[in-house]
Design an enzyme around this catalytic site. Sequence first.
Site, PDB file in Angstrom:
ATOM      1  CD  GLU A   1       0.396  -5.364   9.520  1.00  0.00           C
ATOM      2  OE1 GLU A   1       0.351  -4.789  10.630  1.00  0.00           O
ATOM      3  OE2 GLU A   1      -0.289  -5.006   8.541  1.00  0.00           O
TER       4      GLU A   1
ATOM      5  CG  ASP B   1      -1.749  -1.228   1.386  1.00  0.00           C
ATOM      6  OD1 ASP B   1      -1.506  -2.221   0.676  1.00  0.00           O
ATOM      7  OD2 ASP B   1      -2.671  -1.221   2.219  1.00  0.00           O
TER       8      ASP B   1
HETATM    9  C1  GLC Z   1      -2.377  -4.150   4.582  1.00  0.00           C
HETATM   10  C2  GLC Z   1      -1.352  -4.656   3.591  1.00  0.00           C
HETATM   11  C3  GLC Z   1      -2.027  -5.581   2.620  1.00  0.00           C
HETATM   12  C4  GLC Z   1      -2.714  -6.705   3.382  1.00  0.00           C
HETATM   13  C5  GLC Z   1      -3.643  -6.161   4.461  1.00  0.00           C
HETATM   14  C6  GLC Z   1      -4.174  -7.232   5.387  1.00  0.00           C
HETATM   15  O1  GLC Z   1      -3.363  -3.404   3.981  1.00  0.00           O
HETATM   16  O2  GLC Z   1      -0.717  -3.601   2.941  1.00  0.00           O
HETATM   17  O3  GLC Z   1      -1.113  -6.118   1.711  1.00  0.00           O
HETATM   18  O4  GLC Z   1      -3.426  -7.512   2.525  1.00  0.00           O
HETATM   19  O5  GLC Z   1      -2.954  -5.249   5.252  1.00  0.00           O
HETATM   20  O6  GLC Z   1      -3.127  -7.934   5.993  1.00  0.00           O
END
Ligand code: GLC
Length: 423
Positions: free
Chosen positions: A389, A160
């Site tokens: 994460e 993102d």
């Molecule tokens: C964030 C990340 C994306 C992922 C999401 C859920 O938005 O950038 O890649 O899918 O989190 O983990």
Amino acid sequence: MTSNLDQARATLRANDRGGYTVPNGRIYPFQWNWDSAFVAMGWATFDAARAWREVETLLEGQWDDGMIPQIVFHAASDDYFPGPDVWGTTPQSPRTSGITQPPVLATAARAVFDADPAGEDRMATIYKRLLRNHRWWERARDPARRGLVATLHPWETGMDNSPAWDLPLQRVPTTTETKIVRRDTAHVDPAMRPRQEDYARFIHLVDHYRNCGWDPARMLATTPFKVADIGTNAILLRAERDLRELARRFGSPADQAEIGERVERMARAIPALWHDPLGLFVSRDLLREAPIPVGTSAGLLPPYAGVGLDHLAPLCETLARWAGTVRFLVPSTDPADPAFEKMRYWRGPVWAVVNWMIADGLGRAGQHGWADRIRADTRICMEGAGFSEYFDPVTGHGLGGADFSWTAAIGLLLAEGRHAASG
Ligand code: GLC
């Protein structure tokens, strides 16, 4: 290692909401597209029935035109912005966001089927849906058939906040119709999350597409943000190859030929994204028709799609350069880039899922030393910090949310020595 495996399984179970797995119970309370693909592969290491369900529940959100959304809002939650009402997509059940995410799903479905060949009836149904999805990618995102699909929102890349999107995002206004009520910064240190100005641009794009009625042709023609993301394109090419394998069993000869044509087109187009000065592949700004000269971990993904092998040696030199600056591979941004920030979302930290794909590609290409190094770094991060994460590439510390499903899933795949099937 047994206890780590137990913990990984326990993490998936804790994030299981009955048929679908949330990325993390608090920050992300719904089903995410590419997260679920990796998570399905993780489930497949110990519970095949549950792995099939993960794929099926994600496909419950598939649109009539074939698009598989980035988020499926199976159950309401106030813990996330932007929720279903902001997206304003056609009411359907379950509700979904209006954009997509990197198409790992065919690769995942193939891996689940490999783990559970008895699931062939389920695979047959899923195959048809995947074929519709890959047709959507071409029709909606590459109607000119140049062999590169367009991405219309940084969130569609899954990376993102990558600095690769900084320049193309400059063209997107910071005005929004929707009132922004961020929830993410309540759960996670704002220093690790996107800045407010970028967030306004993200929401501007959502407003714009909602005003297009989510019509793919209008979106493509009027968007202020259109890139050929090297990550998405490599992932799609790999997924097309996996779908072609599935088509031999579940599809017609015509399906195989159709998929084969897309494979050929993409396999010709992706290597042209090589960027010599940076020593890796880069994304392309489709509105300016210019390369985006920012080195990111996505630029190491073409071998995962079986292409770009002519550039393998310089690609490994790039990894060696990065490894000389940070302790843990693979940082999401080139550490020499001025935009590199070791702790901020997609601007430096290490993501286990990206590492898994890069290592898989390098391993297939015969670069076992680098593949092993990347897998080992991923394991060390997880052993020290749990299934975070993402991780700090300098210290290996865990960042973002804790107990993340896709990180746990990669922990399971690495422990089993499972790398995606070849083909
Ligand atoms: C964030 C990340 C994306 C992922 C999401 C859920 O938005 O950038 O890649 O899918 O989190 O983990």
